[in-house]
Design an enzyme around this catalytic site. Sequence first.
Site, short mmCIF file in Angstrom:
data_model
loop_
_atom_site.label_atom_id
_atom_site.label_comp_id
_atom_site.label_asym_id
_atom_site.label_seq_id
_atom_site.Cartn_x
_atom_site.Cartn_y
_atom_site.Cartn_z
N GLU A 171 76.04 87.31 26.72
CA GLU A 171 76.35 87.82 25.38
C GLU A 171 75.20 88.69 24.89
OE1 GLU A 171 79.15 85.25 22.79
OE2 GLU A 171 77.29 84.17 22.95
N HIS A 182 72.89 79.39 23.38
CA HIS A 182 73.44 80.49 22.58
C HIS A 182 72.30 81.18 21.84
CE1 HIS A 182 75.78 82.71 19.63
NE2 HIS A 182 76.82 82.53 20.43
#
Length: 252
Positions: free
Chosen positions: A168, A96
């Site tokens: 993302e 992430h």
Amino acid sequence: MSRKPIIAGNWKMNKNPQEAKAFVEAVASKLPSTDLVDVAVAAPAVDLVTTIEAAKDSVLKVAAQNCYFENTGAFTGETSPKVLAEMGADYVVIGHSERRDYFHETDEDINKKAKAIFANGLTPIVCCGESLETYEAGKAVEFVGAQVSAALAGLSAEQVASLVLAYEPIWAIGTGKSATQDDAQNMCKAVRDVVAADFGQEVADKVRVQYGGSVKPENVKDYMACPDVDGALVGGASLEAGSFLALLDFLN
């Protein structure tokens, strides 16, 4: 090729165990059949035992938000992938942008974690994404492609086909800005193209690619209509049971 969608909520550093249990109890009985969609929540380490226990008789799957690439040892503060498997977790989110940015994780770290996760029978959700600067410079495809190639290096074709990739754009995470439908499709296709180049088209056709970045009930349907978007990794909208369930309305 029809790929089963996967919607995963990432709670980040939110919820205590009581709140996690209440959330699972509120959503578990209302989830659609696993024939239609896989649904997961990524809980903080302190909530995993409670979340897994609360979800065990339902179709809700549980992800850890990170792990280490060793199973045991003198690694203070880290989470063992072996123990995550023993606890009953299903997925582990790795790479992430918050982990890369705040905790200086490298592509090499993420690759080691992916291998350790598979070695313990879990499934990685591998995140990738570019900064606003990279996006505006027109280098997003090249940058994200390099992240994906590095993260998957040395995995088998079978492993890659079974994992989840989550694109993302960093500039859309928690900012309220979201990528256009075209941006999401083009970048998720670019991610799939990298898999095709590295592992073959058959593997690329099987791997599931999520879009993440300010996904909400109001825009999830648009993203899910994109041929190369197979799901969403959702932050803010996954914190309340009502908005999390509303993310699944795209199925109707």
